[in-house]
Write a protein that holds these residues in place. Structure first.
Motif, PDB file in Angstrom:
ATOM      1  N   ILE A  39     -54.504  -5.870  33.397  1.00 38.94           N
ATOM      2  CA  ILE A  39     -53.939  -7.165  32.879  1.00 38.94           C
ATOM      3  C   ILE A  39     -53.704  -7.143  31.364  1.00 38.94           C
ATOM      4  CG2 ILE A  39     -54.059  -9.907  32.845  1.00 38.94           C
ATOM      5  CD1 ILE A  39     -55.853  -9.701  35.319  1.00 38.94           C
ATOM      6  N   SER A  40     -52.687  -7.113  30.788  1.00 37.23           N
ATOM      7  CA  SER A  40     -52.200  -7.343  29.512  1.00 37.23           C
ATOM      8  C   SER A  40     -51.670  -8.621  29.380  1.00 37.23           C
ATOM      9  CB  SER A  40     -51.136  -6.019  29.091  1.00 37.23           C
ATOM     10  OG  SER A  40     -51.689  -4.704  29.580  1.00 37.23           O
ATOM     11  N   MET A  41     -51.694  -9.025  27.937  1.00 39.70           N
ATOM     12  CA  MET A  41     -51.228 -10.500  27.598  1.00 39.70           C
ATOM     13  C   MET A  41     -49.815 -10.365  26.770  1.00 39.70           C
ATOM     14  SD  MET A  41     -54.103 -10.763  29.108  1.00 39.70           S
ATOM     15  CE  MET A  41     -55.319  -9.497  27.959  1.00 39.70           C
ATOM     16  N   VAL A  82     -52.846   2.809  40.340  1.00 44.10           N
ATOM     17  CA  VAL A  82     -53.043   1.933  39.018  1.00 44.10           C
ATOM     18  C   VAL A  82     -51.745   1.064  38.641  1.00 44.10           C
ATOM     19  CG1 VAL A  82     -53.408   1.704  36.518  1.00 44.10           C
ATOM     20  CG2 VAL A  82     -54.631   3.670  38.026  1.00 44.10           C
ATOM     21  N   CYS A  83     -51.942  -0.408  38.577  1.00 46.64           N
ATOM     22  CA  CYS A  83     -50.896  -1.262  38.418  1.00 46.64           C
ATOM     23  C   CYS A  83     -51.063  -2.197  37.186  1.00 46.64           C
ATOM     24  CB  CYS A  83     -50.311  -2.199  39.394  1.00 46.64           C
ATOM     25  SG  CYS A  83     -49.753  -1.210  40.848  1.00 46.64           S
ATOM     26  N   GLN A  84     -50.219  -2.562  36.350  1.00 48.71           N
ATOM     27  CA  GLN A  84     -50.369  -3.131  35.205  1.00 48.71           C
ATOM     28  C   GLN A  84     -49.281  -4.328  35.282  1.00 48.71           C
ATOM     29  OE1 GLN A  84     -48.196  -1.937  31.900  1.00 48.71           O
ATOM     30  NE2 GLN A  84     -49.768  -2.549  30.531  1.00 48.71           N
ATOM     31  N   LEU A  85     -49.537  -5.635  34.599  1.00 54.30           N
ATOM     32  CA  LEU A  85     -48.550  -6.454  34.318  1.00 54.30           C
ATOM     33  C   LEU A  85     -48.930  -6.955  33.088  1.00 54.30           C
ATOM     34  CD1 LEU A  85     -50.144  -9.570  34.612  1.00 54.30           C
ATOM     35  CD2 LEU A  85     -49.417  -9.380  36.982  1.00 54.30           C
ATOM     36  N   ILE A  86     -47.798  -7.800  32.350  1.00 52.09           N
ATOM     37  CA  ILE A  86     -48.163  -8.638  31.051  1.00 52.09           C
ATOM     38  C   ILE A  86     -47.974 -10.057  31.611  1.00 52.09           C
ATOM     39  CG2 ILE A  86     -47.394  -8.806  28.693  1.00 52.09           C
ATOM     40  CD1 ILE A  86     -46.171  -5.997  29.051  1.00 52.09           C
ATOM     41  N   THR A  87     -48.939 -10.925  31.314  1.00 57.26           N
ATOM     42  CA  THR A  87     -48.887 -12.304  31.317  1.00 57.26           C
ATOM     43  C   THR A  87     -48.046 -13.012  30.677  1.00 57.26           C
ATOM     44  OG1 THR A  87     -50.728 -12.802  30.288  1.00 57.26           O
ATOM     45  CG2 THR A  87     -51.243 -12.150  32.307  1.00 57.26           C
ATOM     46  N   GLY A  88     -47.838 -12.749  29.293  1.00 53.96           N
ATOM     47  CA  GLY A  88     -47.368 -13.590  28.299  1.00 53.96           C
ATOM     48  C   GLY A  88     -48.620 -14.288  27.736  1.00 53.96           C
ATOM     49  N   PHE A 114     -59.611  -5.850  39.046  1.00 51.16           N
ATOM     50  CA  PHE A 114     -58.602  -6.605  37.698  1.00 51.16           C
ATOM     51  C   PHE A 114     -59.339  -6.206  36.349  1.00 51.16           C
ATOM     52  CE2 PHE A 114     -57.649  -8.659  41.593  1.00 51.16           C
ATOM     53  CZ  PHE A 114     -56.237  -8.909  41.631  1.00 51.16           C
ATOM     54  N   PHE A 115     -58.617  -5.447  35.568  1.00 51.71           N
ATOM     55  CA  PHE A 115     -59.290  -5.038  34.247  1.00 51.71           C
ATOM     56  C   PHE A 115     -58.121  -5.858  33.168  1.00 51.71           C
ATOM     57  CE2 PHE A 115     -59.527  -1.259  31.111  1.00 51.71           C
ATOM     58  CZ  PHE A 115     -60.524  -2.065  30.534  1.00 51.71           C
ATOM     59  N   ALA A 116     -58.831  -6.962  32.809  1.00 50.52           N
ATOM     60  CA  ALA A 116     -58.088  -7.561  31.866  1.00 50.52           C
ATOM     61  C   ALA A 116     -58.414  -7.157  30.481  1.00 50.52           C
ATOM     62  CB  ALA A 116     -58.467  -9.235  31.657  1.00 50.52           C
ATOM     63  N   ALA A 117     -57.435  -6.520  29.683  1.00 50.86           N
ATOM     64  CA  ALA A 117     -57.804  -5.628  28.439  1.00 50.86           C
ATOM     65  C   ALA A 117     -56.795  -6.094  27.233  1.00 50.86           C
ATOM     66  CB  ALA A 117     -57.599  -4.126  28.833  1.00 50.86           C
ATOM     67  N   GLY A 118     -57.342  -6.842  26.515  1.00 49.00           N
ATOM     68  CA  GLY A 118     -56.495  -7.474  25.334  1.00 49.00           C
ATOM     69  C   GLY A 118     -57.251  -7.367  23.894  1.00 49.00           C
ATOM     70  N   ILE A 119     -56.631  -7.825  23.090  1.00 44.99           N
ATOM     71  CA  ILE A 119     -57.174  -7.889  21.691  1.00 44.99           C
ATOM     72  C   ILE A 119     -57.802  -9.329  21.298  1.00 44.99           C
ATOM     73  CG2 ILE A 119     -55.860  -6.180  20.700  1.00 44.99           C
ATOM     74  CD1 ILE A 119     -54.180  -8.166  19.346  1.00 44.99           C
ATOM     75  N   ALA A 120     -58.372  -9.504  20.439  1.00 44.25           N
ATOM     76  CA  ALA A 120     -59.068 -10.775  20.145  1.00 44.25           C
ATOM     77  C   ALA A 120     -59.627 -10.867  18.873  1.00 44.25           C
ATOM     78  CB  ALA A 120     -60.302 -11.042  21.129  1.00 44.25           C
ATOM     79  N   GLY A 121     -60.040 -12.098  18.333  1.00 40.88           N
ATOM     80  CA  GLY A 121     -60.744 -12.195  17.064  1.00 40.88           C
ATOM     81  C   GLY A 121     -62.315 -11.944  17.473  1.00 40.88           C
ATOM     82  N   GLU A 272     -56.393 -16.178  26.827  1.00 47.36           N
ATOM     83  CA  GLU A 272     -55.755 -16.550  28.219  1.00 47.36           C
ATOM     84  C   GLU A 272     -56.696 -16.202  29.137  1.00 47.36           C
ATOM     85  OE1 GLU A 272     -52.796 -14.863  25.609  1.00 47.36           O
ATOM     86  OE2 GLU A 272     -54.810 -14.127  26.021  1.00 47.36           O
ATOM     87  N   ASP A 273     -58.083 -16.088  29.015  1.00 47.55           N
ATOM     88  CA  ASP A 273     -58.885 -15.352  30.167  1.00 47.55           C
ATOM     89  C   ASP A 273     -59.552 -16.529  31.076  1.00 47.55           C
ATOM     90  OD1 ASP A 273     -58.963 -12.612  29.066  1.00 47.55           O
ATOM     91  OD2 ASP A 273     -60.714 -13.367  27.618  1.00 47.55           O
ATOM     92  N   ASN A 274     -59.741 -17.669  30.654  1.00 47.08           N
ATOM     93  CA  ASN A 274     -60.020 -18.705  31.652  1.00 47.08           C
ATOM     94  C   ASN A 274     -59.124 -18.988  32.609  1.00 47.08           C
ATOM     95  OD1 ASN A 274     -62.177 -18.999  29.319  1.00 47.08           O
ATOM     96  ND2 ASN A 274     -63.103 -20.524  30.780  1.00 47.08           N
ATOM     97  N   ALA A 275     -57.691 -18.804  31.782  1.00 48.86           N
ATOM     98  CA  ALA A 275     -56.701 -19.465  32.935  1.00 48.86           C
ATOM     99  C   ALA A 275     -56.370 -18.312  33.835  1.00 48.86           C
ATOM    100  CB  ALA A 275     -55.219 -19.304  31.735  1.00 48.86           C
ATOM    101  N   SER A 276     -56.570 -16.920  33.570  1.00 42.93           N
ATOM    102  CA  SER A 276     -56.549 -15.922  34.440  1.00 42.93           C
ATOM    103  C   SER A 276     -57.604 -16.163  35.524  1.00 42.93           C
ATOM    104  CB  SER A 276     -56.272 -14.466  33.678  1.00 42.93           C
ATOM    105  OG  SER A 276     -55.201 -14.291  33.057  1.00 42.93           O
ATOM    106  N   LEU A 277     -58.721 -16.093  35.182  1.00 44.83           N
ATOM    107  CA  LEU A 277     -59.965 -16.268  35.976  1.00 44.83           C
ATOM    108  C   LEU A 277     -59.669 -17.585  37.105  1.00 44.83           C
ATOM    109  CD1 LEU A 277     -62.556 -15.325  33.565  1.00 44.83           C
ATOM    110  CD2 LEU A 277     -61.926 -13.979  35.262  1.00 44.83           C
ATOM    111  N   GLU A 278     -59.159 -18.502  36.549  1.00 49.41           N
ATOM    112  CA  GLU A 278     -59.015 -19.708  37.582  1.00 49.41           C
ATOM    113  C   GLU A 278     -58.163 -19.331  38.756  1.00 49.41           C
ATOM    114  OE1 GLU A 278     -59.551 -23.280  39.207  1.00 49.41           O
ATOM    115  OE2 GLU A 278     -60.523 -22.375  38.004  1.00 49.41           O
TER     116      GLU A 278
END
Length: 404
Positions: A39-41, A82-88, A114-121, A272-278
Motif C-alpha cells: 500500500i503506497s499513498m 506481489v501487488c501494489q496500489l496507490i491510495t491517494g 498488507f504492507f503499508a509502506a510510506g513516508i512520515a514525520g 492515512e493509516d487509521n483510514a486504511s485500517l478501518e
C-alpha cells in the motif's frame, strides 16, 4: 509530514496505464490472490517499487472501480504474488481506495499480507530522518475538539481536548471507533528482523541538518536525532493536518499515551493509516481479509518539531532537512527485505499465518478479544451511540455541543 516544497514536488500524476481486465482478473477464471499487497499513498512512494531488480510490479495493471482517479490501477507481478496500489493522500482517499479494493470481487485477499509502506514525520525524541519505523498502534490524534491556542484558558496546556472531555489530558467520552488500532506484534517482530538486513540510505544534507538537534551536546534529549537512520519499533499518529512545533507535537504525544492507556509510543506522523485500517477491519469482519496480516512501516522524511533555536514555521515551510529523498529510497531498501522475507518463508511460516500473542483490532473489540486500551467494549459502544437509550442520549447531549 514533509516540507511544502517536497509535497508540491511529489504531486506528479503517475502515467496512466490502459487496462481492461477480463471477467476474472488473472485471465484463467480465478481471482487474484497476492501473497503481499503493498500500500503506497502517493506517487513517489509508489514509484519506489518500480524498476527494481527483485520483481516487476508493473507486469499486470488492473483497473479497479473505486480507486483514486489519479491512481486507478492495481499493479502486480507476473505471477500475481506481489501487488501494489496507490491510495491517494489523506484519510478520505485512503478509506475510499482501500474499501474499493477489499470489497472487489477481482481479488481473494484472505491470505494476503498488507504492507503499508510510506513516508512520515518523526519525533526527534524517538528517531531520525531516513529511519524506518514499524508500528504496533495507529492513533487518530486529530479526532479532538480544537481551540485556537490564543483563546484557551490559562490552565490548558494545549488547545486540543479529546472528544467529550472537558480539558486536555482527559480520556474521551465520545468514542468514534477509529481512535486506535492495534496490529499483530509478532508479525511486526518478523518484519523488523527482515528490515534490519537493509543498508539504509543517508545523505550529507540530512546529516548536516540533524546535527543541529545536538548542538554542542547541550540537548541530550535529542541525541538520537543526530544519529544515522535505523530500524525502529514505535507508533504512528494519523492526522490530515501537517503540524510543526514543540507544543503541538507534545500535545499529540500525550494524546497517544492517553488513547493507548500508556502503552503506545508516539513516533511518526502520517495521514492515512487509521483510514486504511478501518477499511481492512470492516473487510476482516466479513472474512475478506485477515487483520493479523498487516504491517505498517513509515520512513522518516522530516522532523515533527524544530531544533532548539529554529522557528516552527521556518522548520516546516523553508528548511532543507534532506530527509525526503532518503526516506523514499528507504521504503525500498527496508521494505524489499520485508516483502522477500514473507515470500521466502511462505511455506514454513507465512502461509499459515503468524498468530498474534497480543490483542489486534479496534477500540470496540470488533474482531473479538479484549483491547488493552480504551474503557472497555460495553462502555465504548455506549459512548459511540451504538447502544443509545433515553438516558444515554441525555448524557451525550450534555457532553457534545450541538452542530446545526
Amino acid at each position: 509530514m514533509v516540507s511544502l516544497k517536497r509535497v508540491l514536488a511529489g504531486l506528479t500524476v503517475l502515467p496512466t496505464v490502459l487496462a481492461h481486465p477480463p471477467p476474472f482478473a488473472d485471465g484463467r477464471g480465478h481471482k487474484i490472490a497476492p501473497k503481499v499487497f503493498i500500500i503506497s499513498m502517493f506517487a513517489p512512494e509508489g514509484e519506489a517499487w518500480w524498476g527494481i531488480p527483485e520483481f516487476d510490479i508493473l507486469a499486470h495493471n488492473i483497473t479497479v472501480p473505486g480507486l483514486s482517479p489519479l491512481f486507478p490501477h492495481v499493479h502486480c507481478t507476473a505471477d500475481h504474488a506481489v501487488c501494489q496500489l496507490i491510495t491517494g493522500e489523506s484519510e478520505i482517499n485512503a478509506a475510499v481506495t482501500m474499501t474499493s479494493l477489499v470489497f472487489s470481487d477481482l481479488f481473494d485477499l484472505r491470505s494476503t499480507y498488507f504492507f503499508a509502506a510510506g513516508i512520515a514525520g518523526i519525533s526527534p525524541l524517538q528517531g531520525t530522518t531516513g529511519s524506518a519505523a514499524f508500528a504496533r498502534y495507529a492513533i487518530q490524534v486529530a479526532l479532538q475538539y480544537e481551540f485556537d491556542a490564543r483563546e484557551i484558558p490559562q490552565n490548558f496546556s494545549t488547545g486540543y481536548v479529546l472528544q467529550g472531555a472537558l480539558a486536555p489530558g482527559q480520556y474521551p467520552l465520545s468514542i468514534y471507533g477509529t481512535e486506535v488500532f492495534e496490529l499483530n506484534q509478532d508479525l511486526r517482530s518478523h518484519a523488523v528482523a527482515f528490515a534490519k538486513k537493509a543498508k539504509l540510505a543517508d545523505s550529507t544534507t540530512a546529516q548536516e541538518y540533524r546535527a543541529h538537534y545536538k548542538q554542542n551536546g547541550t540537548h541530550e534529549q535529542y541525541k538520537i536525532a543526530a544519529l544515522p537512520p535505523s530500524i525502529l519499533e514505535c507508533d504512528v499518529a494519523t492526522s490530515d493536518v501537517y503540524y510543526s512545533g514543540n507544543l503541538l507535537s507534545q500535545a499529540f504525544d500525550n494524546t497517544t499515551r492517553i488513547l493507548t492507556n500508556g502503552t503506545g509510543t508516539y513516533c511518526t506522523t502520517a495521514q492515512e493509516d487509521n483510514a486504511s485500517l478501518e477499511a481492512l477491519l470492516r473487510a476482516a469482519l466479513h472474512g475478506r481479509v485477515d487483520f493479523a496480516r498487516i504491517v505498517i512501516m513509515r520512513t522518516a522524511s522530516d522532523f515533527d518539531r524544530p531544533y532548539p533555536g529554529e522557528s516552527p514555521t521556518y522548520h516546516l515551510l523553508q528548511a532543507e532537512q534532506g530527509g525526503f529523498e532518503i526516506a523514499v529510497e528507504n521504503i525500498y531498501r527496508a521494505g524489499i527485505h520485508v516483502v522477500q522475507g514473507i515470500l521466502d518463508g511462505w511455506k514454513e511460516t507465512f502461509d499459515h499465518g503468524v498468530k498474534p500473542s497480543n490483542y489486534i483490532g479496534d477500540i470496540f473489540g470488533t474482531l473479538n478479544g479484549k483491547p488493552n486500551f480504551g474503557p472497555g467494549r460495553a462502555q465504548s459502544l455506549e459512548e459511540s451511540g451504538a447502544l443509545l437509550t433515553k438516558r444515554s442520549r441525555a448524557e451525550l447531549s450534555k457532553r457534545r455541543p450541538l452542530r446545526l
